[in-house]
Design an enzyme around this catalytic site. Sequence first.
Site, PDB file in Angstrom:
ATOM      1  N   GLN A  44      34.535  68.310  57.361  1.00 19.96           N
ATOM      2  CA  GLN A  44      33.645  68.072  58.481  1.00 19.96           C
ATOM      3  C   GLN A  44      32.526  69.397  58.282  1.00 19.96           C
ATOM      4  O   GLN A  44      31.400  69.088  58.523  1.00 19.96           O
ATOM      5  CB  GLN A  44      33.949  67.995  59.997  1.00 19.96           C
ATOM      6  CG  GLN A  44      34.780  66.652  60.589  1.00 19.96           C
ATOM      7  CD  GLN A  44      36.042  66.697  60.098  1.00 19.96           C
ATOM      8  OE1 GLN A  44      36.625  67.333  59.411  1.00 19.96           O
ATOM      9  NE2 GLN A  44      36.844  65.825  60.974  1.00 19.96           N
ATOM     10  N   ASN A  51      40.525  70.759  70.136  1.00 16.42           N
ATOM     11  CA  ASN A  51      39.232  70.698  69.261  1.00 16.42           C
ATOM     12  C   ASN A  51      39.998  70.280  68.006  1.00 16.42           C
ATOM     13  O   ASN A  51      41.089  70.580  67.661  1.00 16.42           O
ATOM     14  CB  ASN A  51      38.505  71.754  69.199  1.00 16.42           C
ATOM     15  CG  ASN A  51      37.174  71.387  68.559  1.00 16.42           C
ATOM     16  OD1 ASN A  51      36.477  70.607  68.549  1.00 16.42           O
ATOM     17  ND2 ASN A  51      36.546  72.441  67.679  1.00 16.42           N
ATOM     18  N   LYS A  52      39.276  70.388  66.800  1.00 15.16           N
ATOM     19  CA  LYS A  52      39.439  70.142  65.503  1.00 15.16           C
ATOM     20  C   LYS A  52      40.734  71.054  64.965  1.00 15.16           C
ATOM     21  O   LYS A  52      40.659  72.242  65.435  1.00 15.16           O
ATOM     22  CB  LYS A  52      38.488  69.960  64.523  1.00 15.16           C
ATOM     23  CG  LYS A  52      38.549  69.874  63.092  1.00 15.16           C
ATOM     24  CD  LYS A  52      39.337  68.626  62.851  1.00 15.16           C
ATOM     25  CE  LYS A  52      38.786  67.464  63.219  1.00 15.16           C
ATOM     26  NZ  LYS A  52      39.532  66.251  63.347  1.00 15.16           N
ATOM     27  N   ASP A  90      36.863  68.404  72.089  1.00 10.68           N
ATOM     28  CA  ASP A  90      37.292  66.754  72.249  1.00 10.68           C
ATOM     29  C   ASP A  90      37.652  66.608  73.539  1.00 10.68           C
ATOM     30  O   ASP A  90      37.529  65.544  74.049  1.00 10.68           O
ATOM     31  CB  ASP A  90      38.352  66.389  71.281  1.00 10.68           C
ATOM     32  CG  ASP A  90      37.407  66.399  69.587  1.00 10.68           C
ATOM     33  OD1 ASP A  90      37.174  67.330  69.019  1.00 10.68           O
ATOM     34  OD2 ASP A  90      36.905  65.228  69.502  1.00 10.68           O
ATOM     35  N   ARG A 100      32.043  59.777  64.098  1.00  6.51           N
ATOM     36  CA  ARG A 100      32.935  60.565  64.646  1.00  6.51           C
ATOM     37  C   ARG A 100      32.482  61.557  65.278  1.00  6.51           C
ATOM     38  O   ARG A 100      31.072  62.043  65.545  1.00  6.51           O
ATOM     39  CB  ARG A 100      33.811  61.260  63.365  1.00  6.51           C
ATOM     40  CG  ARG A 100      32.750  61.852  62.333  1.00  6.51           C
ATOM     41  CD  ARG A 100      33.293  62.922  61.663  1.00  6.51           C
ATOM     42  NE  ARG A 100      33.401  64.298  62.529  1.00  6.51           N
ATOM     43  CZ  ARG A 100      32.449  64.760  63.189  1.00  6.51           C
ATOM     44  NH1 ARG A 100      31.283  64.708  62.528  1.00  6.51           N
ATOM     45  NH2 ARG A 100      32.560  66.051  63.691  1.00  6.51           N
ATOM     46  N   GLY A 101      33.128  62.608  66.304  1.00  6.01           N
ATOM     47  CA  GLY A 101      32.734  63.742  67.056  1.00  6.01           C
ATOM     48  C   GLY A 101      32.543  63.014  68.484  1.00  6.01           C
ATOM     49  O   GLY A 101      32.331  61.908  68.697  1.00  6.01           O
ATOM     50  N   ALA A 102      33.478  63.729  69.301  1.00  6.80           N
ATOM     51  CA  ALA A 102      33.702  63.060  70.613  1.00  6.80           C
ATOM     52  C   ALA A 102      32.520  62.500  71.305  1.00  6.80           C
ATOM     53  O   ALA A 102      32.578  61.517  71.923  1.00  6.80           O
ATOM     54  CB  ALA A 102      34.354  64.306  71.476  1.00  6.80           C
ATOM     55  N   ARG A 154      40.950  55.933  68.946  1.00 10.74           N
ATOM     56  CA  ARG A 154      41.222  57.393  68.872  1.00 10.74           C
ATOM     57  C   ARG A 154      41.493  58.009  70.121  1.00 10.74           C
ATOM     58  O   ARG A 154      40.815  58.046  71.026  1.00 10.74           O
ATOM     59  CB  ARG A 154      39.969  58.257  67.926  1.00 10.74           C
ATOM     60  CG  ARG A 154      39.497  57.830  66.779  1.00 10.74           C
ATOM     61  CD  ARG A 154      38.939  58.692  65.771  1.00 10.74           C
ATOM     62  NE  ARG A 154      39.466  59.920  65.799  1.00 10.74           N
ATOM     63  CZ  ARG A 154      38.996  60.846  65.118  1.00 10.74           C
ATOM     64  NH1 ARG A 154      37.090  60.989  65.071  1.00 10.74           N
ATOM     65  NH2 ARG A 154      39.583  62.037  64.747  1.00 10.74           N
TER      66      ARG A 154
HETATM   67  O1  MRU Z   1      37.988  64.108  63.681  1.00  9.55           O
HETATM   68  P1  MRU Z   1      36.507  64.413  64.261  1.00  9.55           P
HETATM   69  O2  MRU Z   1      35.691  64.934  63.454  1.00  9.55           O
HETATM   70  O3  MRU Z   1      36.151  63.289  65.311  1.00  9.55           O
HETATM   71  O4  MRU Z   1      36.750  65.707  65.397  1.00  9.55           O
HETATM   72  C1  MRU Z   1      35.528  66.274  65.724  1.00  9.55           C
HETATM   73  C2  MRU Z   1      35.667  67.665  66.378  1.00  9.55           C
HETATM   74  O5  MRU Z   1      36.612  68.105  66.596  1.00  9.55           O
HETATM   75  C3  MRU Z   1      34.373  68.301  67.123  1.00  9.55           C
HETATM   76  O6  MRU Z   1      34.452  69.539  67.133  1.00  9.55           O
HETATM   77  C4  MRU Z   1      34.418  67.681  68.651  1.00  9.55           C
HETATM   78  O7  MRU Z   1      34.500  66.346  68.670  1.00  9.55           O
HETATM   79  C5  MRU Z   1      33.198  68.299  69.432  1.00  9.55           C
HETATM   80  S1  MRU Z   1      31.841  67.240  68.590  1.00  9.55           S
HETATM   81  C6  MRU Z   1      30.363  67.806  69.504  1.00  9.55           C
END
Ligand code: MRU
Length: 325
Positions: free
Chosen positions: A178, A229-230, A219, A44-46, A78
Site C-alpha cells: 500500500q 493498524n496495518k 482501523d 481498502r482502507g477503513a 473484513r
Molecule cells: O488492509 P488495508 O489496506 O485495508 O489496511 C489499511 C490500513 O491499515 C490503513 O492504515 C487504515 O485503514 C487507515 S485508512 C485511512
Amino acid sequence: MRPIIYDNNTLKLLDQRKLPFKQNYCECTDLEDVVEAIRDMKVRGAPAIGVAAAFGFYFGMKNGLSVDNVYNELFNTRPTAVNLKWALDRMKESFEQHGISYLEKTAMEIFDEDIKTNKKLSDYGASLFKSGDNILTHCNAGALATAGYGTALGVIRSVFDKTKNIHVYVDETRPFFQGSRLTSFELHEEGIEHTVICDNMAGFLMNRGMVDKVIVGADRIACNGDAANKIGTYQLAVLSDYHNIPFYIAAPVSSIDFSLSSGEEIPIEYRDVSEVAYCGDNRIVPDGIDILNPAFDVTPHHLITAFITEKGIFQSEGIKNIQRR
Ligand code: MRU
C-alpha cells in the site's frame, strides 16, 4: 483523485490492486459486487470500506434481501476495520426509521461526511507539524483509503498546503505494498517530495536522525487508546518511542470502537498466505514452507503521542469521552 464515485445506482471503485500502473474503475451494482470488492481489496482502507459497505447495503435492500442477510454478508468481509460495522449500523438504523426510500441518501451522507471529516481532522493535525519536517508514514491512509482526501495522508497534504516544505518517508508496506504503490502514487500526484523505503529500514533512518515525526491511520481504536493498524505499525511505534520521535494516529471518530476496553479484544484479520508467497506473479518463497499473514497489529496506547480526530487532538485518556456525533 476520486477513489469512489457513485452515479446512477452504480458504485465505481478505483481498483487498488491495479494501481499505480492501471487506473481502472470496477463497477458495483449489487450486494455481491460490493462484497467481492471489499474482500478482494479492490477497495481498502477503513473509511473507504465503510463507505462501500453503505452502498452495498443499499443495493442489497433494493433487491429485496433481508436486513440480516445483507448486514452479515458485508460484515463478514473484513474483520478488523470497525468503520465497516459503524456504517452498517447507521444504514440499518436508517432503514428501521425511514424504510428503503432513505437508504441511498444515508449512504451518500456517509460518503460526503467522510471527506469533510478528513479535511477537518487534517486541519487540526497540521498544527503538530512544521516546515522542514521529515515525516514517516506506513501503509496508505490517503484519499484512496477514504471517500477522498485521507486521514494520515490528509494531515500530510494539509501541512504541505501550508508550508510547501516537507519530506515524507513512505514504508513500502509488505505484503500488499500500500505504501510503495498507493501512497507514493498519491504523493507524486500532489507533488509532495517523498522517498520510498522498505519496512525494515525505519530504524536505520531514525537512528541517523532522519525522521522527525511518524503519522499513520487506524482501523480500530479501543477505549483505552490501543490502536489496530496495518501490520508493521507496532514496530514503528516501538522504534519511535526508543528514538524519542512523536508517533501520531490520525483517524475519524468512526474508527473508535466504544464497545472495546482494550486492544486485546480487536479481531485481527489473517489473509491468504499467497500474498506473502508471491510478489506480483512471481513466487518468492519455496513451496511447502509455513507462512503467516496477519494483516494488522495493535499498538499499545502508551506508545501513541496523540490521536488526531475531527473532534480535535486527544491523548489516549481522552478517547473514551469523545462523543460520536
Ligand atoms: O488492509 P488495508 O489496506 O485495508 O489496511 C489499511 C490500513 O491499515 C490503513 O492504515 C487504515 O485503514 C487507515 S485508512 C485511512
